[in-house]
Enzyme design. Structure first.
Site, short mmCIF file in Angstrom:
data_model
loop_
_atom_site.label_atom_id
_atom_site.label_comp_id
_atom_site.label_asym_id
_atom_site.label_seq_id
_atom_site.Cartn_x
_atom_site.Cartn_y
_atom_site.Cartn_z
N HIS A 223 5.92 5.90 6.61
CA HIS A 223 4.87 4.97 7.00
C HIS A 223 4.82 3.81 6.00
CE1 HIS A 223 0.48 3.80 6.50
NE2 HIS A 223 0.76 3.40 7.73
N HIS B 16 1.94 -5.40 3.68
CA HIS B 16 0.83 -4.45 3.84
C HIS B 16 -0.32 -5.03 3.02
CE1 HIS B 16 -0.90 -0.10 3.85
NE2 HIS B 16 -1.30 -0.81 4.89
#
Length: 312
Positions: free
Chosen positions: A36, A113
């Protein structure tokens, strides 16, 4: 019964090390370890915030960056191993979030992110292609998604780069059933999912892969969500079960000594016990790709790979 034998070498080449009985099992029925936010190990703490972040958060970051940036870094970092280390550890699905920096005059793309990475996208994917050259029987699934700051031309330029990097290794999306044996025979090593309409006219690109994301802060609630999803039945084709925990900004602000890494480690035993009881296969409650955070510090890959023994 023949079982998967795990050594450092066999995990690095775990697909080619699978018992022959599994070579003709569809990849969608195998248990595959995934990463992830795979590239968050190299976040650039000094980079701008993503343009999708709220204006309130931007103002807070400008005024109190000495507090916000360390917090962003320790909660946005989901991996500590680099891309080659993850490949060597057995990861075969990579969650890749891609963007073009605002006000950047270059054509470089970065992973993201909350903030951007040091690593650029094309250079990283060239590294993956080189690794595949030396591991000709390993298959990777790359999910390019969460595109930000990319217009149609940037998408087309990027897709051209993807075709150039991987070439004949790209498996067309019209392949009916993917098995290790069929992929080895055809020389395909990359299933490339591209979450944008620009991919529709490119036969080398696959549609988005469903990702079951619990958005929960602890293992018990995450497992409850995944079990509920299993009751609904599995999607056709590939799908991902995300074993990644999530907290909100209120939790982050009120727990200054906690990080995503410590939260993951605190919940790992519970997740591990649940994971050990799962099975891949064609059953409606079966697993396929399992994606996690911090796939290096815990024995995540070996657990997911070992689930394939239940198919023998």
């Amino acid at each position: 019964m023949e079982r998967i034998r795990e050594t450092a070498t066999s995990v690095e080449n775990w697909m080619s090390s699978l018992p022959e009985k599994l070579w003709n099992v569809p990849l969608t029925n195998l248990s595959i370890p995934g990463s992830h936010d795979a590239m968050s190990y190299c976040l650039d703490i000094a980079s701008p915030l993503l343009r999708s972040e709220s204006e309130t958060f931007r103002l807070l970051d400008r005024a109190f960056c000495c507090f916000t940036r360390p917090a962003i870094y320790k909660w946005a970092t989901t991996q500590v191993q680099n891309i080659v280390e993850q490949l060597n550890a057995g990861i075969r699905y990579f969650d890749l979030r891609i963007a073009h920096k605002q006000y950047d005059s270059s054509n470089e793309l970065y992973f993201t992110h909350v903030i951007y990475t040091h690593a650029t996208v094309v250079e990283t994917l060239q590294t993956v292609a080189s690794w595949l050259e030396s591991h000709p029987k390993e298959i990777v699934i790359l999910a390019c998604r969460h595109f930000e700051g990319m217009d149609h031309k940037r998408h087309e330029d990027f897709i051209y780069s993807l075709k150039k990097i991987f070439g004949c290794k790209l498996c067309p999306c019209n392949e009916a059933v993917l098995t290790l044996h069929s992929l080895w025979t055809s020389g395909y090593q990359v299933v490339l999912s591209y979450d944008d309409q620009s991919a529709v006219r490119h036969k080398e690109l696959w549609p988005p892969i469903p990702y079951h994301w619990a958005n929960k802060p602890n293992a018990e609630e995450l497992i409850q969500y995944v079990e509920w999803q299993k009751e609904l039945g599995r999607p056709e084709g590939f799908f991902i079960t995300g074993l990644n925990l999530t907290t909100d900004r209120c939790f982050i602000a009120s727990h200054p000594r906690v990080s995503l890494l410590t939260l993951t480690m605190e919940n790992w035993d519970c997740l591990r016990r649940w994971l050990e009881d799962q099975k891949p296969g064609a059953d409606s409650r079966s697993m396929n790709i399992v994606a996690g955070d911090f796939v290096g510090p815990v024995p995540f890959c070996s657990l997911v790979i070992d689930l394939n023994n239940t198919l023998l």
